[in-house]
Scaffold this motif. Structure first.
Motif, mmCIF file in Angstrom:
data_model
loop_
_atom_site.group_PDB
_atom_site.id
_atom_site.type_symbol
_atom_site.label_atom_id
_atom_site.label_comp_id
_atom_site.label_asym_id
_atom_site.label_seq_id
_atom_site.Cartn_x
_atom_site.Cartn_y
_atom_site.Cartn_z
ATOM 1 N N LEU B 28 34.400 35.850 40.408
ATOM 2 C CA LEU B 28 34.926 34.941 39.216
ATOM 3 C C LEU B 28 36.505 35.358 38.786
ATOM 4 O O LEU B 28 36.532 34.401 38.511
ATOM 5 N N ALA B 29 36.172 36.619 38.331
ATOM 6 C CA ALA B 29 37.089 36.505 38.133
ATOM 7 C C ALA B 29 38.791 36.365 38.584
ATOM 8 O O ALA B 29 40.219 35.880 37.858
ATOM 9 N N ARG B 30 38.284 36.618 39.552
ATOM 10 C CA ARG B 30 39.426 36.471 40.575
ATOM 11 C C ARG B 30 39.843 34.734 40.509
ATOM 12 O O ARG B 30 40.957 35.020 40.352
ATOM 13 N N LEU B 31 38.980 34.405 40.895
ATOM 14 C CA LEU B 31 38.846 32.794 40.899
ATOM 15 C C LEU B 31 39.713 32.180 39.691
ATOM 16 O O LEU B 31 40.332 31.476 39.441
ATOM 17 N N ASN B 35 40.715 38.967 33.967
ATOM 18 C CA ASN B 35 39.656 40.377 33.750
ATOM 19 C C ASN B 35 38.604 40.625 34.518
ATOM 20 O O ASN B 35 37.617 39.454 33.921
ATOM 21 N N ARG B 36 37.556 41.439 35.487
ATOM 22 C CA ARG B 36 36.092 41.694 35.607
ATOM 23 C C ARG B 36 35.784 41.658 34.058
ATOM 24 O O ARG B 36 34.846 40.868 34.049
ATOM 25 N N SER B 37 36.475 42.367 33.007
ATOM 26 C CA SER B 37 35.551 42.524 31.608
ATOM 27 C C SER B 37 35.253 41.575 31.149
ATOM 28 O O SER B 37 34.738 41.043 30.520
ATOM 29 N N GLU B 38 36.323 40.448 31.262
ATOM 30 C CA GLU B 38 36.308 39.387 30.715
ATOM 31 C C GLU B 38 34.597 38.324 30.930
ATOM 32 O O GLU B 38 33.960 38.082 29.846
#
Lengths: 71, 71
Positions: B28-31, B35-38
């Motif tokens: 989802l972060a990439r989409l 950032n992943r952490s977000e």
DNA sequence: AAAGCTTGTTGCAGGGAATGCAACAGAGGT
DNA sequence: ACCTCTGTTGCATTCCCTGCAACAAGCTTT
């Protein structure tokens, strides 16, 4: 200073508008212990969250939900 | 950098979960270009707003509303 | 007319919280 | 073993919410 999250702030303001319909922003600010600017600056954010507020020609604030067109 | 208000961020994340149920946080972060952490840090805030998210044993995320108990 | 009070708005500064980056450990695959 | 991907977390940066103060406009009372 334990600032409350924005969402709770907006909820407090709208609840006060419901509890005291017709009060002006300055009155609500005193009831909530907030600055006047905080209340007036929050009105657009309230509408963005779907809590519509009607403002009469003297600055009185009213809740504008429940499809109530007599406001 | 035109950071979007927090509320819109959370809404975007939840909409992506609805659009791609079962995707993991990193996907989802990439989409979303985040950032992943977000994404992972936003999950508790989502629930506080009533947008419940179910997480399966492999990290897949699903919307958990509409009283759908088969999730 | 003044003076006084209240209102809403706005510029500014301080600070709390959100964000991004990087490093880490763990799981899984080759 | 190695490599990749994942989620988490500590830290530094930056955003923007908030309060304060000043201002102009409106209204009431002298």
């Amino acid at each position: 200073m334990a600032r409350k999250p924005n969402a709770l702030r907006l909820e407090e303001i709208y609840h006060k508008i419901e509890a005291y319909p017709g009060k002006r922003a300055a009155s609500l600010a005193r009831l909530l212990g907030l600055n006047r600017s905080e209340v007036t600056r929050s009105l657009p954010a309230l509408e963005e969250r779907g809590w519509l507020v009607y403002e009469d020609d003297r600055g009185g604030l009213y809740p504008f939900d429940k499809a109530n067109s007599q406001n």
